[in-house]
Scaffold this motif. Structure first.
Motif, mmCIF file in Angstrom:
data_model
loop_
_atom_site.group_PDB
_atom_site.id
_atom_site.type_symbol
_atom_site.label_atom_id
_atom_site.label_comp_id
_atom_site.label_asym_id
_atom_site.label_seq_id
_atom_site.Cartn_x
_atom_site.Cartn_y
_atom_site.Cartn_z
ATOM 1 N N ASP A 1 0.825 -1.205 0.000
ATOM 2 C CA ASP A 1 0.000 0.000 0.000
ATOM 3 C C ASP A 1 0.861 1.258 0.000
ATOM 4 O OD1 ASP A 1 -2.654 -0.862 -0.142
ATOM 5 O OD2 ASP A 1 -2.679 -1.389 1.974
ATOM 6 N N THR A 2 1.885 1.229 0.805
ATOM 7 C CA THR A 2 2.754 2.408 0.884
ATOM 8 C C THR A 2 3.453 2.653 -0.452
ATOM 9 O OG1 THR A 2 3.047 2.121 3.246
ATOM 10 C CG2 THR A 2 4.721 3.403 2.118
ATOM 11 N N LEU A 3 3.891 1.596 -1.096
ATOM 12 C CA LEU A 3 4.537 1.751 -2.402
ATOM 13 C C LEU A 3 3.576 2.377 -3.418
ATOM 14 C CD1 LEU A 3 6.536 -1.596 -2.563
ATOM 15 C CD2 LEU A 3 7.506 0.723 -2.472
ATOM 16 N N ARG A 4 2.347 1.894 -3.425
ATOM 17 C CA ARG A 4 1.369 2.466 -4.362
ATOM 18 C C ARG A 4 1.040 3.899 -3.977
ATOM 19 N NH1 ARG A 4 -0.981 -3.314 -4.953
ATOM 20 N NH2 ARG A 4 -1.634 -3.025 -2.795
ATOM 21 N N PHE A 5 0.965 4.130 -2.679
ATOM 22 C CA PHE A 5 0.686 5.477 -2.166
ATOM 23 C C PHE A 5 1.784 6.458 -2.582
ATOM 24 C CE2 PHE A 5 1.477 8.359 1.524
ATOM 25 C CZ PHE A 5 0.341 9.143 1.432
ATOM 26 N N TYR A 6 3.034 6.060 -2.457
ATOM 27 C CA TYR A 6 4.150 6.927 -2.862
ATOM 28 C C TYR A 6 4.095 7.196 -4.361
ATOM 29 C CZ TYR A 6 6.577 6.396 1.664
ATOM 30 O OH TYR A 6 6.925 6.431 2.988
ATOM 31 N N GLU A 7 3.711 6.189 -5.089
ATOM 32 C CA GLU A 7 3.619 6.377 -6.536
ATOM 33 C C GLU A 7 2.504 7.349 -6.892
ATOM 34 O OE1 GLU A 7 3.430 2.729 -8.697
ATOM 35 O OE2 GLU A 7 3.239 3.730 -10.658
ATOM 36 N N LYS A 8 1.374 7.186 -6.217
ATOM 37 C CA LYS A 8 0.254 8.100 -6.459
ATOM 38 C C LYS A 8 0.647 9.540 -6.124
ATOM 39 C CE LYS A 8 -3.646 7.430 -4.104
ATOM 40 N NZ LYS A 8 -4.874 6.684 -3.759
ATOM 41 N N LYS A 9 1.427 9.701 -5.075
ATOM 42 C CA LYS A 9 1.885 11.022 -4.652
ATOM 43 C C LYS A 9 2.955 11.588 -5.581
ATOM 44 C CE LYS A 9 -0.218 12.166 -0.793
ATOM 45 N NZ LYS A 9 -0.673 13.525 -0.444
ATOM 46 N N GLY A 10 3.486 10.740 -6.456
ATOM 47 C CA GLY A 10 4.505 11.221 -7.384
ATOM 48 C C GLY A 10 5.928 11.134 -6.868
ATOM 49 N N LEU A 11 6.134 10.386 -5.791
ATOM 50 C CA LEU A 11 7.485 10.235 -5.240
ATOM 51 C C LEU A 11 8.290 9.216 -6.024
ATOM 52 C CD1 LEU A 11 6.541 11.959 -2.982
ATOM 53 C CD2 LEU A 11 7.381 10.292 -1.345
ATOM 54 N N ILE A 12 7.608 8.233 -6.560
ATOM 55 C CA ILE A 12 8.292 7.244 -7.385
ATOM 56 C C ILE A 12 7.487 7.017 -8.653
ATOM 57 C CG2 ILE A 12 9.534 6.097 -5.511
ATOM 58 C CD1 ILE A 12 7.371 4.094 -5.271
#
Lengths: 128, 128
Positions: A15-26
């Motif tokens: 979830d955190t990985l997808r969350f970071y991606e959604k936020k544009g961090l990765i």
DNA sequence: ATAAACTTTAGAGTTAGGTCTAAGTCAATA
DNA sequence: TATTGACTTAGACCTAACTCTAAAGTTTAT
């Protein structure tokens, strides 16, 4: 590399990985034709950086800002550098506060160990 | 000492002071007959301790627990000591992570300063 | 004595950073 | 082929630690 593998490698939830991606961090992370994420080398490096910075509690928007600047090219070099220096300063202040608290904790524990703890006023350390 | 004075002395908002009191971290603070808080020496010491620990991000419930143990007397001495040692350990781990991030930030800034920054891959430091 | 600047309370609202749920798709195994 | 298990999404939900609001009472200055 699947999301599960990355999640285990870095000890970050899927979830955190997808969350970071959604936020544009990765990312955006490459996907298979059926829509499954396939993390590549550069993604892993980015995740490592983000994780280290998040461990130090740099806010997500600050990291996002840095990455956006990075993405917009050479002309943002100065601004990026300033952003990093600013975070460095903030981080130093935090470390100092933590070390102060660490010392206070250590002193208190020493009082307990030496049996000198004041049972009625042990909230604060005697004298300093 | 009025809430305003305490607030200014410790640079904590009045709301935060009342919030900490409601949570049981400080007080109950003495009140004038008309119900206005009047902070005394022991309150100030407690606030200082709490502030230092909160600066280091010890959670409010942990502090609350410590204070409750303290209030229930000598027989909780061992438990209090263990609680402090545990927090000390957690804090040390946090400081270590922050120092690692600090070093990474410093290295990155050095790259910017020496002009060696890779414009296309500056998210991670070369080699380590 | 009246306004301005405090104080009180209970309780609602905010923010950051996830975490969880539901409903659906897909690939590999029994 | 059917089921198991991992994946996808949007969006709801959660927790910690405040922060704010409203309505009321109090104190200080003019």
């Amino acid at each position: 590399m699947t999301i599960k593998e990355v999640s285990e490698k870095f000890n970050l939830s899927k979830d955190t990985l997808r969350f970071y991606e959604k936020k544009g961090l990765i990312g955006p992370v490459k996907k298979t034709k059926s829509g499954i994420r396939d993390y590549e080398g550069q993604d892993l490096k980015r995740i490592e950086f983000i994780k280290c910075m998040r461990n130090a509690e740099l806010p997500i928007d600050v990291l996002k800002k840095y990455i956006d600047l990075y993405k917009s090219g050479k002309e943002t070099k100065e601004e990026r550098k300033k952003l990093l220096e600013n975070q460095q300063k903030i981080l130093k202040a935090k470390i100092d506060k933590m070390q102060k608290a660490y010392k206070l904790l250590t002193d208190k524990i020493d009082l307990y160990n030496s049996g000198k703890i004041d049972e009625y006023l042990d909230i604060s350390i005697k004298n300093n």
